[in-house]
Design a protein around this motif. Sequence first.
Motif, mmCIF file in Angstrom:
data_model
loop_
_atom_site.group_PDB
_atom_site.id
_atom_site.type_symbol
_atom_site.label_atom_id
_atom_site.label_comp_id
_atom_site.label_asym_id
_atom_site.label_seq_id
_atom_site.Cartn_x
_atom_site.Cartn_y
_atom_site.Cartn_z
ATOM 1 N N GLY A 38 0.806 -1.218 0.000
ATOM 2 C CA GLY A 38 0.000 0.000 0.000
ATOM 3 C C GLY A 38 0.836 1.263 0.000
ATOM 4 N N VAL A 39 2.160 1.088 -0.080
ATOM 5 C CA VAL A 39 3.054 2.255 -0.065
ATOM 6 C C VAL A 39 3.139 2.847 -1.473
ATOM 7 C CG1 VAL A 39 5.466 3.001 0.236
ATOM 8 C CG2 VAL A 39 4.434 1.367 1.841
ATOM 9 N N ILE A 40 2.979 4.144 -1.556
ATOM 10 C CA ILE A 40 3.163 4.806 -2.848
ATOM 11 C C ILE A 40 4.540 5.467 -2.828
ATOM 12 C CG2 ILE A 40 2.292 6.540 -4.454
ATOM 13 C CD1 ILE A 40 -0.423 6.327 -2.994
ATOM 14 N N PHE A 41 5.373 5.101 -3.783
ATOM 15 C CA PHE A 41 6.692 5.724 -3.905
ATOM 16 C C PHE A 41 6.905 5.997 -5.379
ATOM 17 C CE2 PHE A 41 11.543 5.078 -3.856
ATOM 18 C CZ PHE A 41 11.778 6.401 -3.534
ATOM 19 N N CYS A 42 6.892 7.276 -5.739
ATOM 20 C CA CYS A 42 7.050 7.620 -7.152
ATOM 21 C C CYS A 42 7.583 9.047 -7.236
ATOM 22 C CB CYS A 42 5.710 7.498 -7.885
ATOM 23 S SG CYS A 42 4.434 8.597 -7.281
ATOM 24 N N SER A 43 7.789 9.506 -8.461
ATOM 25 C CA SER A 43 8.223 10.885 -8.604
ATOM 26 C C SER A 43 7.029 11.788 -8.300
ATOM 27 C CB SER A 43 8.743 11.136 -10.010
ATOM 28 O OG SER A 43 7.669 11.093 -10.923
ATOM 29 N N ILE A 44 7.324 13.031 -7.913
ATOM 30 C CA ILE A 44 6.209 13.905 -7.536
ATOM 31 C C ILE A 44 5.384 14.275 -8.761
ATOM 32 C CG2 ILE A 44 7.465 16.108 -7.657
ATOM 33 C CD1 ILE A 44 5.714 16.241 -4.702
ATOM 34 N N SER A 45 6.034 14.313 -9.927
ATOM 35 C CA SER A 45 5.251 14.638 -11.128
ATOM 36 C C SER A 45 4.241 13.530 -11.413
ATOM 37 C CB SER A 45 6.181 14.861 -12.326
ATOM 38 O OG SER A 45 7.025 13.759 -12.511
ATOM 39 N N GLU A 46 4.654 12.305 -11.182
ATOM 40 C CA GLU A 46 3.720 11.196 -11.361
ATOM 41 C C GLU A 46 2.605 11.268 -10.320
ATOM 42 O OE1 GLU A 46 5.597 7.335 -11.689
ATOM 43 O OE2 GLU A 46 3.742 6.340 -11.055
ATOM 44 N N ALA A 47 2.981 11.622 -9.078
ATOM 45 C CA ALA A 47 1.972 11.709 -8.014
ATOM 46 C C ALA A 47 0.928 12.772 -8.340
ATOM 47 C CB ALA A 47 2.649 12.013 -6.681
ATOM 48 N N ILE A 48 1.384 13.874 -8.935
ATOM 49 C CA ILE A 48 0.436 14.935 -9.285
ATOM 50 C C ILE A 48 -0.577 14.413 -10.314
ATOM 51 C CG2 ILE A 48 0.226 17.190 -10.450
ATOM 52 C CD1 ILE A 48 3.011 17.847 -9.114
ATOM 53 N N ARG A 49 -0.087 13.579 -11.221
ATOM 54 C CA ARG A 49 -0.982 13.006 -12.236
ATOM 55 C C ARG A 49 -1.836 11.869 -11.695
ATOM 56 N NH1 ARG A 49 3.832 13.423 -15.229
ATOM 57 N NH2 ARG A 49 4.213 11.195 -14.947
ATOM 58 N N GLY A 89 10.937 15.393 -8.198
ATOM 59 C CA GLY A 89 11.249 15.102 -6.810
ATOM 60 C C GLY A 89 10.543 13.812 -6.468
ATOM 61 N N SER A 90 10.479 13.498 -5.187
ATOM 62 C CA SER A 90 9.901 12.210 -4.811
ATOM 63 C C SER A 90 8.627 12.404 -4.004
ATOM 64 C CB SER A 90 10.903 11.411 -3.987
ATOM 65 O OG SER A 90 12.077 11.229 -4.729
ATOM 66 N N PHE A 91 7.773 11.395 -4.103
ATOM 67 C CA PHE A 91 6.522 11.393 -3.356
ATOM 68 C C PHE A 91 6.402 10.070 -2.626
ATOM 69 C CE2 PHE A 91 2.071 10.211 -2.932
ATOM 70 C CZ PHE A 91 1.537 11.326 -2.317
ATOM 71 N N VAL A 92 6.037 10.156 -1.350
ATOM 72 C CA VAL A 92 5.895 8.942 -0.549
ATOM 73 C C VAL A 92 4.600 9.010 0.241
ATOM 74 C CG1 VAL A 92 6.860 7.575 1.347
ATOM 75 C CG2 VAL A 92 8.407 8.722 -0.261
ATOM 76 N N TYR A 93 3.837 7.941 0.190
ATOM 77 C CA TYR A 93 2.679 7.831 1.079
ATOM 78 C C TYR A 93 2.735 6.467 1.760
ATOM 79 C CZ TYR A 93 -2.000 7.159 2.860
ATOM 80 O OH TYR A 93 -3.053 6.898 3.698
ATOM 81 N N ILE A 94 2.719 6.494 3.089
ATOM 82 C CA ILE A 94 2.701 5.235 3.840
ATOM 83 C C ILE A 94 1.320 5.123 4.490
ATOM 84 C CG2 ILE A 94 3.912 3.796 5.541
ATOM 85 C CD1 ILE A 94 5.866 4.825 3.522
ATOM 86 N N PRO A 95 0.567 4.075 4.163
ATOM 87 C CA PRO A 95 -0.799 3.967 4.698
ATOM 88 C C PRO A 95 -0.810 3.680 6.202
ATOM 89 C CG PRO A 95 -0.245 2.054 3.357
ATOM 90 C CD PRO A 95 0.918 2.980 3.271
ATOM 91 N N PRO A 96 -1.975 3.816 6.823
ATOM 92 C CA PRO A 96 -2.060 3.639 8.274
ATOM 93 C C PRO A 96 -1.515 2.286 8.726
ATOM 94 C CG PRO A 96 -4.125 4.516 7.432
ATOM 95 C CD PRO A 96 -3.279 4.201 6.246
#
Lengths: 251, 515
Positions: free
Chosen positions: B182-193, B225-232
Amino acid sequence: MLEIKNLHVKLEEEDKVILKGVDLTVEAGKVHAIMGPNGSGKSTLSYVLSGRGGYEVTEGSATLDGAELLDMEPEERAAAGLFLAFQYPVEIPGVGNMTFLRTAVNAQRKARGEPEVSAAEFLKLVRAQAKLLNIDAEMLKRPVNVGFSGGEKKRNEILQMAMLEPRMCILDETDSGLDVDAMRLVADGVNALRDGKRGFLVITHYQRLLDHIKPDVVHIMADGRIVKTGGPELALEVEENGYTDILAEVQ
Amino acid sequence: MALDTDIDAPELEAPQLEVREGVDRETVETVANMGSYKYGWDTDIEMDYAPKGLSEDIVRLISSKNDEPEWMTEWRLQAYRRWLQLEEPRWAMLNYPEIDYQDQFYYATPKSMAERPKSLEDVDPKLLATYEKLGIPLKEQMLLAGVEGAEEITSGRKVAVDAVFDSVSVGTTFKAELAKAGVIFCSISEAIREHPELVKKYLGTVVPQSDNFFATLNSAVFSDGSFVYIPPNTKCPMELSTYFRINAENTGQFERTLIIADKGSYVSYLEGCTAPKRDIAQLHAAVVEIVLLDDAEVKYSTVQNWYPGDEEGKGGIYNFVTKRADCRGARSKVMWTQVETGSAITWKYPSCLLRGDDSQGEFYSIAIANNMQQADTGTKMVHLGKNTKSRIVSKGISAGKAQNTYRGLVSMHPKATNSRNYTQCDSLLIGSGCGAHTVPYIEVKNNSSRVEHEATTSKVDDDQLFYCRSRGMDEEEAVALVVNGFCREVLQALPMEFAMEAQQLVAISLEGSVG
């Protein structure tokens, strides 16, 4: 092995002459002791031989196995086989004793073109030596000399000496600040290294260390010169009568 | 020196102080084997540049290159308009020539990245080779970034890498495996999309668009840049890392990183950076935002090794960075660890907003400035919630003609009752041509909180060096050993592999500082 000829040394910063023509030869396998009153130049001799800054050699030479020590950097002297056990070992915060030892051993091996000792092999060697000197594992992990008692510091010097396996060992007042038990441990450590090939120069104020490390030759140093040389009995004479008689006799 | 005793701060968990064996030796070997700046080569690759200079058109162009939605373009433009009204801050103890913001490229991307690669296999081999040479193979293997010989100790560990080359992210490893957790790890440009809801919700909430001159500039022109989301309630299954490489000339790098640690989650994040040797200084203005919800924990470690310029101070990276963590949730915990060895100019204050009750912030820093480098760095610990704790350990090392300043704020707000701060700030000087400065700001607005500050300044001691040399180490080995000892507490706060890299860097950065 160690040959000091007509060594004259002054302080770099001021016009104070400390050594005024020291002549001394230590043969392989022999233990020489230097005794003398405070300020006679004993410690300066050990510092100059090991290459500490602040001194200027104005005349003379000091060779180890024929190589001129005085032209070498301190680390080159170490790699050539010279070791000084410090009177006041220096604290290095944050640097583990074991790390320090292995860095030193491998630096010397590298300088001599020998392969480095692996971590596992090194650990085994250190543990064996440490046991002889009653140094526990905890002391090997602690930062170099930080918070060590006087006795621990001196035992740590002897551990370094044992691990570095020098050709020529200089002990600068290694007995100062030691109780009888600690002195015996230190002396045992030194005696274990007497293998008939190494030379020793033991600098001390008192005869008592020489009860444990039996010297072959005893020198009396005064005012920057060796003023008298004799056998072990010379140390006993100092013990009984102090330096005054001897100094009066040579003057 | 001040490391004789462990820090007495019983409220906080003490870091492990046992000396790590076998690491110093690596340092020592590295010194013997290496030239001074190891990463100074460049990659010969065809680039697409946006026209030089900065304008609304350039901002729109960057936004369109990234296929951004309208709201993002607007957000950037707002920032740009605000930036036009701001003045460059000059309060830091830094001396550098005026920066001509119109004489820079704000967007540079390898031509081969025009068509976005679908997977790592599609990435230009030249780019892959670049990262390989930097020691960061963009393959999904058990190896960490930037550490040679790391195989021996990292076996069984994986580290995911997002690699940013000039203005774009060229690839991110282990995405699929992380997605399973469930972890999202990608570039921030991808996260924006791909994840606009998360970006919209959190971007700019820790470092607002108009926070400061450089952050505002970044908000307008950040390219990737990088984007990270770690779920609960998720412990990220591996360490995450971003490797930033500046390659193009006259080009600024403006990356933006956003990390969101949801309730009860944990992640350790590593950041590394290098650049080629260039005679002309280059601008780097990054923003890192970290959001921590209840019980979340984030460790953020940086080894900053931008090109520092030459011995006369020619060239090098001007590094103006805004990093901030917002401990929004109760009992959340953030730890910043930084090893700053590169850059001609460093202006950087990774900060903690301790908003949630019982939240904790820690800052461990080694800042090394050699030759003509100037560093003004530190942290801000802003205590807003009750029972919040913070700890600052800063080790500044100056050599050559460098100037090194620690600047730190500890602020206890009226509602932050029963809060604690402990600050230890040590400076080490090598030689007589450098300077060390400590500028602590302390504000306490309630009666139940406690702030402690300790500072020391010392010189590398001749007796220590002689002692090491009399045992066979040469002068540089001896300095490296003594300095690594001085930094020990901070090095130990780093993940193991990073600690080794950092120790090597400490040694390399100080090359030529003695004798």
